[in-house]
Design an enzyme around this catalytic site. Structure first.
Site, PDB file in Angstrom:
ATOM      1  N   LYS A  75      -9.913   2.216  14.448  1.00 39.77           N
ATOM      2  CA  LYS A  75      -8.583   2.631  14.950  1.00 39.77           C
ATOM      3  C   LYS A  75      -8.611   2.740  16.476  1.00 39.77           C
ATOM      4  O   LYS A  75      -7.671   2.332  17.147  1.00 39.77           O
ATOM      5  CB  LYS A  75      -8.164   3.972  14.327  1.00 39.77           C
ATOM      6  N   ASP A  98      -4.203 -13.065   2.978  1.00 40.96           N
ATOM      7  CA  ASP A  98      -5.224 -12.270   3.656  1.00 40.96           C
ATOM      8  C   ASP A  98      -5.083 -12.485   5.164  1.00 40.96           C
ATOM      9  O   ASP A  98      -5.226 -13.616   5.651  1.00 40.96           O
ATOM     10  CB  ASP A  98      -6.612 -12.723   3.166  1.00 40.96           C
ATOM     11  N   GLY A 128       0.832  -1.210   0.000  1.00 38.68           N
ATOM     12  CA  GLY A 128       0.000   0.000   0.000  1.00 38.68           C
ATOM     13  C   GLY A 128       0.863   1.256   0.000  1.00 38.68           C
ATOM     14  O   GLY A 128       2.101   1.193  -0.067  1.00 38.68           O
ATOM     15  N   SER A 143      -4.426   6.796  13.555  1.00 40.87           N
ATOM     16  CA  SER A 143      -4.815   7.969  12.777  1.00 40.87           C
ATOM     17  C   SER A 143      -5.249   9.088  13.708  1.00 40.87           C
ATOM     18  O   SER A 143      -5.766   8.827  14.808  1.00 40.87           O
ATOM     19  CB  SER A 143      -5.994   7.574  11.886  1.00 40.87           C
ATOM     20  N   TYR A 151     -14.646   3.635  10.299  1.00 47.26           N
ATOM     21  CA  TYR A 151     -13.194   3.538  10.092  1.00 47.26           C
ATOM     22  C   TYR A 151     -12.442   4.067  11.313  1.00 47.26           C
ATOM     23  O   TYR A 151     -11.567   3.394  11.858  1.00 47.26           O
ATOM     24  CB  TYR A 151     -12.787   4.323   8.833  1.00 47.26           C
TER      25      TYR A 151
END
Ligand code: NAD
Ligand code: UFG
Length: 338
Positions: free
Chosen positions: A154, A57, A10, A125, A150
């Site tokens: 976190k 995965d 990524g 984040s 999302y």
């Protein structure tokens, strides 16, 4: 020393793998759900040593078991693998809870079962802060309810790591709370490559300037900021990648770290209009935009108090906003040509 980089194909993982390959044996795992195998070519072109790749995965426990069986000598894990599209998480919360939490639990259960001694870095984040009233935002800011599933994943993952590290003295962990990574490696070989239409500002700007997309929409210009557009802390992805090697050194130097949190940002805020103006100035490309309505869930302003990372991780950001925007554009141009 062997380091596992999950989600290493990524955007942030690939840049971090390059930094790690200077000093460590690096193993990347990724299931390519949001990345492209072509990134591996780029990584191996500019990496300092050969990087091993395993396609798997992390939500599949048997795959995770086989991974640690094959690489029993892993001593560090940097866990980037996650789904990260905020608005998609609102529409499809179960996929986000499923992927982001099960992948972490599978890693931890194998580490636990094998009684491994692990230094662990978690990709968190600034989303965990929600809309903070205090700017810059420090790590001591009380976490607010997350604004999206999302962001909630976190918060939950941070809590899981804290609880696990408390009962496992061989498990040392830090969570890095990233602000807004932008830009690309100076070689132009790797960069941000969203699989779908970009949701984030800078890749939308570069793709729009490259005529892959139409006009940029600015999501609201009636916020309580000097020019009415939202403010964020944009950090060059290579500076962010380097924060991971600093965090690894911190974990190697300190024992019994039960999830220490660090903000990783520049400490400066820029508005959406400032980003557009700087991009135009450094690249000479015009950004065509229109003003649209506010995007649900957007906060007005967020930028980091990064003193803790400067002091304890011995890290500091070196690149300017202009460097970051120019590198993003160079990557876009390089990628589209090939
Ligand atoms: P990215 O989507 O580019 O990279 C994540 C990688 O993880 C992808 O290559 C994807 O294929 C892989 N992956 C996802 N689920 C997986 C699974 N179950 N098994 C194996 N691989 C899997 O995202 P990124 O921008 O590089 O972000 C990396 C991390 O940093 C994420 O955890 C993200 O939430 C976090 N983060 C990103 C930002 C940002 O603005 N980019 C900001 C704050 C935090
Ligand atoms: N924006 C636009 N138009 C666009 C895209 C974005 O005006 O097409 C604006 C947004 O409204 C926001 C700013 O540009 O004001 C930055 O938006 P991004 O989507 O680039 O970044 P966010 O701050 O919303 O979110 C990012 C990541 C999240 C992460 C968060 C904090 O997408 O995963 O940073 O780390 F949680």
């Amino acid at each position: 020393m062997k380091i596992l980089v999950t989600g290493g194909l990524g955007y942030i993982g690939s840049h971090t793998a390059i930094e790690l390959s200077k000093d460590y044996e690096t193993v990347i795992v990724d299931n390519l759900i949001n990345s492209n195998i072509s990134t591996l070519k780029g990584i191996n072109k500019i990496g300092f040593s050969k990087i091993i790749f395993e396609k798997l995965d992390l939500c599949n426990l048997n795959d995770v078991k086989s991974l640690f069986k094959k690489h029993p000598n892993i001593e560090g894990v940097i866990h980037f693998a996650a789904l990260k599209n905020v608005s998609e998480s609102v529409k499809d919360p179960l996929s986000y809870y499923q992927n982001n939490i099960i992948s972490l639990l599978n890693l931890l259960s194998e580490i636990n079962e094998r009684k491994m001694k692990i230094n662990f870095i978690f990709s968190s984040s600034c989303a965990v802060y929600g809309q903070s009233e205090n700017l810059p935002i420090s790590e001591n800011e009380i976490k607010k309810p997350a604004l999206s599933p999302y962001g909630n994943t976190k918060q939950i993952c941070e809590d899981i790591l804290t609880d696990f590290s408390k009962i496992n003295s061989k498990f040392n962990v830090v969570s890095l709370r990233y602000f807004n990574p932008i830009g690309a490696h100076e070689s132009g070989e790797i960069g941000e490559l969203p699989k779908e239409e970009p949701q984030n500002l800078v890749p939308y700007i570069t793709q729009s300037a490259a005529k892959i997309r139409g006009k940029l929409t600015i999501f609201g210009n009636n916020y309580n900021t000097p020019d009415g557009t939202c403010i964020r802390d944009y950090i060059h992805v290579v500076d962010l990648a380097k924060a991971h090697t600093c965090a690894l050194n911190y974990l190697l130097d300190n024992k019994g770290v039960n999830n220490e949190f660090f903000n990783i940002g520049t400490g400066k805020g820029n508005s959406v209009l400032e980003i557009i103006n700087s991009f135009e100035k450094v690249t000479g490309k015009k950004v065509v935009y229109k003003i649209g309505p506010r995007r649900p869930g957007d906060i007005t302003a967020a930028y980091a108090d990064n003193e803790k990372a400067l002091k304890y991780l011995h890290w500091k950001p070196n690149y300017s906003l202009e460097d970051a925007l120019l590198s993003a554009w160079n990557w876009e141009k390089n990628y589209r040509k090939t």
